[in-house]
Scaffold this active site. Sequence first.
Site, PDB file in Angstrom:
ATOM      1  N   THR A  13       0.790  -1.339  -0.061  1.00 38.04           N
ATOM      2  CA  THR A  13      -0.024  -0.019  -0.029  1.00 38.04           C
ATOM      3  C   THR A  13       0.676   1.258  -0.027  1.00 38.04           C
ATOM      4  OG1 THR A  13      -1.838  -1.080   1.104  1.00 38.04           O
ATOM      5  CG2 THR A  13      -1.680   1.273   1.212  1.00 38.04           C
ATOM      6  N   SER A  60       0.168  -9.682  -0.418  1.00 40.14           N
ATOM      7  CA  SER A  60      -0.682 -10.949  -0.417  1.00 40.14           C
ATOM      8  C   SER A  60      -0.132 -11.978  -1.409  1.00 40.14           C
ATOM      9  CB  SER A  60      -2.187 -10.653  -0.508  1.00 40.14           C
ATOM     10  OG  SER A  60      -2.301  -9.890  -1.674  1.00 40.14           O
ATOM     11  N   CYS A 298      -4.515 -18.794  20.800  1.00 39.76           N
ATOM     12  CA  CYS A 298      -4.774 -17.690  21.676  1.00 39.76           C
ATOM     13  C   CYS A 298      -3.645 -16.651  21.338  1.00 39.76           C
ATOM     14  CB  CYS A 298      -4.439 -17.782  23.305  1.00 39.76           C
ATOM     15  SG  CYS A 298      -5.723 -18.780  23.709  1.00 39.76           S
TER      16      CYS A 298
HETATM   17  N1  ASP Z   1      -2.738  -5.808   0.196  1.00 39.47           N
HETATM   18  C1  ASP Z   1      -1.623  -4.723   0.611  1.00 39.47           C
HETATM   19  C2  ASP Z   1      -0.392  -5.739   1.147  1.00 39.47           C
HETATM   20  O1  ASP Z   1      -0.143  -6.512   1.678  1.00 39.47           O
HETATM   21  C3  ASP Z   1      -1.736  -4.279   1.987  1.00 39.47           C
HETATM   22  C4  ASP Z   1      -0.748  -3.210   2.753  1.00 39.47           C
HETATM   23  O2  ASP Z   1       0.068  -2.973   2.279  1.00 39.47           O
HETATM   24  O3  ASP Z   1      -1.068  -2.719   3.619  1.00 39.47           O
HETATM   25  O4  ASP Z   1       0.480  -5.750   0.176  1.00 39.47           O
END
Ligand code: ASP
Length: 365
Positions: A13, A60, A298
């Site tokens: 992001t 991801s 947990c």
């Molecule tokens: N989907 C993005 C990633 O992990 C989310 C982020 O960067 O916060 O690359």
Amino acid sequence: MSKSILIIYTGGTIGMIEDHEHAGVLKNVNFDQIEREVPALKRFGYRLDIITFDPVIDSSGIKPENWVSLVQVIARNYAEYDGFVILHGTDTMAYTASALSFMLEGLAKPVILTGSQIPIGVIRTDGKENLITAVEIAAAEEHGRPLVPEVCIYFESSLLRGNRTTKYSAEQFHAFESPNFQPLATAGIEIKYNRHAIRYPGKGTGAGTGAGAVSGAGAGTGISPFLPYTRLESNIALIKLFPGISYRVLSSILSIEGLKGVVLETYGSGNAPLDSWFISLLEDAVKRQIVILNITQCSRGSVDMGIYETGAGLSRIGVVNGFDMTTESAVTKMMYLFGRNLPPEEVSRQLSLSLRGELQEDEGL
Ligand code: ASP
């Protein structure tokens, strides 16, 4: 002499912009955008060099191959830089940080991962502070040695040991937690370092022999040299127990050909059902040399297989205690140990030891 920091931009992001073709959808861009948005970086007076992944990736989609690439970049540039900052998406940042902590044995320089919840080009971004402070921490030294020679995540004012960290929030700036270990530093008006919590070379129980030392750092000092590992074994499984988990599901997973190990997320202090089919499936897997590692669902606290009969049952059949390891650490540690081609008994032994400060062997907290 001015400090030199290598920034490795993998994606996430922090460097995303809105896709003009699909309104509201974010896509990755190159580092130039980030540099334009944070001109203040130059005021440190450090030598800042940048390596950009090609293509940049949303985290991801990260794969063990990408961790190998990161290790190779760090190893190639290890002697030349004082510290490393990795810009990474938040989704799998804790996996990457955990994996790197194991793959970079004898690390004596800071490797700081950071990213953001809002892209750096957006006015309310958290990315600028995260990036600027991560660079400052990567360059920080005391008495001529790096202050934090560990793989860490810096995010929203906290510097956390990477292999103790987990993604906690998909919406708050406070995206990461280290539930079982204190922060290594907190950034307020000043950056306050918890020196007693930071691992320095030679501290801890790092065991093993690597595939070739890269630098002579530590030679003759009793401190293990920097040894990067570049092999990971992905033929493992992660199973989270739930009431009603069936024989069919568990037996299918445990009969996967070539399966090396299973991280088993159990209840509470390491408890699992006592049903005879359940115990005998696991027992049979252990006899077939599949390593079963017990960690808890947990987020705080530790496995202790001595408290309840339900945990003792697992211990009796040879399930390994993962103490207070995060899921991210357990999975990547297993990949790393099997990647080193160690026999299952040795993998089991090292899984229960703290190699890089990832677990507390005693009571967990
Ligand atoms: N989907 C993005 C990633 O992990 C989310 C982020 O960067 O916060 O690359």
